[in-house]
Design an enzyme around this catalytic site. Structure first.
Site, mmCIF file in Angstrom:
data_model
loop_
_atom_site.group_PDB
_atom_site.id
_atom_site.type_symbol
_atom_site.label_atom_id
_atom_site.label_comp_id
_atom_site.label_asym_id
_atom_site.label_seq_id
_atom_site.Cartn_x
_atom_site.Cartn_y
_atom_site.Cartn_z
ATOM 1 N N THR A 94 47.495 13.567 -18.306
ATOM 2 C CA THR A 94 47.994 12.284 -18.823
ATOM 3 C C THR A 94 47.414 12.097 -20.221
ATOM 4 O O THR A 94 46.191 11.945 -20.363
ATOM 5 C CB THR A 94 47.525 11.109 -17.940
ATOM 6 N N LYS A 169 54.960 7.887 -17.761
ATOM 7 C CA LYS A 169 53.666 7.772 -17.056
ATOM 8 C C LYS A 169 52.898 6.531 -17.534
ATOM 9 O O LYS A 169 52.387 5.761 -16.719
ATOM 10 C CB LYS A 169 52.847 9.048 -17.308
ATOM 11 N N LYS A 244 41.772 4.026 -19.240
ATOM 12 C CA LYS A 244 42.267 5.048 -20.181
ATOM 13 C C LYS A 244 43.790 4.925 -20.344
ATOM 14 O O LYS A 244 44.305 4.919 -21.461
ATOM 15 C CB LYS A 244 41.901 6.438 -19.638
HETATM 16 P P1 NAD Z 1 38.710 16.354 -14.209
HETATM 17 O O1 NAD Z 1 37.728 15.870 -15.213
HETATM 18 O O2 NAD Z 1 38.311 16.413 -12.773
HETATM 19 O O3 NAD Z 1 39.258 17.814 -14.619
HETATM 20 C C1 NAD Z 1 39.469 18.225 -15.937
HETATM 21 C C2 NAD Z 1 38.948 19.655 -16.048
HETATM 22 O O4 NAD Z 1 39.264 20.177 -17.326
HETATM 23 C C3 NAD Z 1 37.426 19.761 -15.897
HETATM 24 O O5 NAD Z 1 37.134 20.597 -14.795
HETATM 25 C C4 NAD Z 1 36.955 20.346 -17.224
HETATM 26 O O6 NAD Z 1 35.868 21.225 -17.091
HETATM 27 C C5 NAD Z 1 38.211 21.065 -17.681
HETATM 28 N N1 NAD Z 1 38.260 21.333 -19.120
HETATM 29 C C6 NAD Z 1 38.060 20.470 -20.156
HETATM 30 N N2 NAD Z 1 38.229 21.104 -21.328
HETATM 31 C C7 NAD Z 1 38.558 22.386 -21.037
HETATM 32 C C8 NAD Z 1 38.851 23.533 -21.826
HETATM 33 N N3 NAD Z 1 38.833 23.503 -23.152
HETATM 34 N N4 NAD Z 1 39.153 24.687 -21.186
HETATM 35 C C9 NAD Z 1 39.159 24.750 -19.843
HETATM 36 N N5 NAD Z 1 38.872 23.705 -19.036
HETATM 37 C C10 NAD Z 1 38.580 22.533 -19.629
HETATM 38 O O7 NAD Z 1 39.991 15.400 -14.387
HETATM 39 P P2 NAD Z 1 41.209 15.184 -13.358
HETATM 40 O O8 NAD Z 1 40.924 14.010 -12.487
HETATM 41 O O9 NAD Z 1 41.576 16.494 -12.764
HETATM 42 O O10 NAD Z 1 42.342 14.708 -14.379
HETATM 43 C C11 NAD Z 1 43.025 15.614 -15.221
HETATM 44 C C12 NAD Z 1 44.186 14.869 -15.874
HETATM 45 O O11 NAD Z 1 45.042 14.326 -14.855
HETATM 46 C C13 NAD Z 1 43.731 13.661 -16.713
HETATM 47 O O12 NAD Z 1 44.538 13.596 -17.858
HETATM 48 C C14 NAD Z 1 43.965 12.460 -15.782
HETATM 49 O O13 NAD Z 1 44.211 11.248 -16.484
HETATM 50 C C15 NAD Z 1 45.210 12.922 -15.037
HETATM 51 N N6 NAD Z 1 45.408 12.300 -13.714
HETATM 52 C C16 NAD Z 1 44.357 12.134 -12.866
HETATM 53 C C17 NAD Z 1 44.579 11.541 -11.626
HETATM 54 C C18 NAD Z 1 43.443 11.337 -10.657
HETATM 55 O O14 NAD Z 1 43.617 10.586 -9.681
HETATM 56 N N7 NAD Z 1 42.282 11.991 -10.859
HETATM 57 C C19 NAD Z 1 45.870 11.142 -11.257
HETATM 58 C C20 NAD Z 1 46.931 11.365 -12.133
HETATM 59 C C21 NAD Z 1 46.694 11.959 -13.368
#
Ligand code: NAD
Length: 296
Positions: A94, A169, A244
């Site tokens: 997102t 979204k 966010k």
């Molecule tokens: P998270 O922080 O658990 O996962 C993100 C991952 O990206 C981490 O493991 C981090 O180490 C990795 N990362 C960051 N930079 C990197 C790079 N350069 N190379 C490789 N890996 C890298 O976050 P999440 O909860 O999985 O959310 C991810 C996305 O999904 C966000 O944009 C969030 O807004 C969206 N989202 C989350 C939810 C939810 O309920 N958690 C629901 C819908 C959408």
């Protein structure tokens, strides 16, 4: 048919999404900055790569699931150098609409097809493979990406051209943030008037006040046993993530000139909640702050 897929960002959402691609029979090579997270993904059948370049080597499709626009752009700048023009690039994070459009431009510069495809459904939906995908990109690219998205989700919607998935979204989540505050205010007022939670729920959930924040995610314990209110407001969907998304909506409103006064107010209220150290709690816990008044 098994497709070689690279999955970048294997966190709370990316981990289970990559696992579902493996379950669908694809060969998934994953990369994450966190060694611990990469190890957990290996347990779900993902082949761990030690770098972004190693993960995308030989992949027909690359999926990214990263925190913010800056992360997506940094990764996409690297990956367009490493992949051939035949690779399909899908970002499921997102992020702001401007960054999403810049990511499409990076892909187009290399001749790669690309799609923005953020999701709703949370970590539960990611694990169950029941996410909703909202996709932005050309019709041809959407059709090419659809089978992979179907391995991770249940409803796949083509919202329009580049950035339209992110636009859908942030508009959806702005409705959610506003409606949750509205439902919480109604319960707080009902309490002050001596109305039981169940009575208000029974009336409003079947009347014109019904909405997802009330009917499915009721912010007081009791009426909907599966809602986080019954589990000490453990997320679910963390208030920091709601903030966010509300900020992304406000950035978009500012850059387009759209009037979103309630969206702005919702962002302020969740901002205050985070300042009070509550960002890691479920976003429906905002009812506790509203009960106490809005003191900073
Ligand atoms: P998270 O922080 O658990 O996962 C993100 C991952 O990206 C981490 O493991 C981090 O180490 C990795 N990362 C960051 N930079 C990197 C790079 N350069 N190379 C490789 N890996 C890298 O976050 P999440 O909860 O999985 O959310 C991810 C996305 O999904 C966000 O944009 C969030 O807004 C969206 N989202 C989350 C939810 C939810 O309920 N958690 C629901 C819908 C959408």
């Amino acid at each position: 048919m098994a497709t070689p897929i690279a999955f970048i960002g294997l966190g709370n959402m990316g981990g289970p999404m990559a696992a579902n691609l493996v379950k669908a029979g694809h060969q998934v090579r994953g990369f994450d900055l966190s060694a611990e997270i990469l190890k957990a993904a290996e347990e779900n059948g993902v082949t761990a790569a030690s770098s972004l370049a190693e993960a995308v080597e030989g992949a027909d499709v690359v999926v990214t699931m990263l925190p913010k626009g800056e992360h997506v752009l940094a990764v996409w700048r690297e990956l367009v150098k490493a992949v051939p023009a035949s690779t399909l690039l899908i970002d499921c994070s997102t992020i702001d609409v401007d960054s999403a459009r810049q990511a499409h431009e990076l892909a187009a510069g290399k001749g790669c097809a690309s799609l923005d495809a953020p999701v709703s459904g949370g970590t539960g939906g990611a694990a169950a493979g029941t996410l909703t995908f909202m996709a932005g990109g050309s019709g041809d690219v959407f059709e090419r990406a659809k089978p992979y998205l179907e391995a991770m989700g249940r409803k796949i919607v083509h919202c329009g051209g580049n950035g339209a998935g992110q636009a859908a979204k942030i508009c959806n989540n702005m409705i959610l943030g506003i409606s949750m505050i509205g439902v919480c205010e109604a319960f707080v007022l009902g309490e002050a008037l001596g109305l039981s939670h169940q009575a208000l729920f029974d009336v409003a959930s079947t009347s014109s006040g019904q909405c997802w924040s009330l009917n499915t995610y009721c912010p007081v314990p009791g009426p909907v046993p599966t809602s986080p209110a019954n589990n000490e407001y453990r997320p679910g969907f963390a208030a920091a993530l709601m903030l966010k998304d509300l900020k992304l909506a406000q950035d978009a409103a500012l850059s387009t000139g759209a009037a979103t006064p309630l969206g702005a107010e919702a962002a302020q209220i969740y901002g205050l909640f985070e300042k009070q150290g509550q960002g890691a709690r479920d976003f429906s816990a905002i009812i506790e702050m509203l009960r106490g008044g809005l003191q900073a």
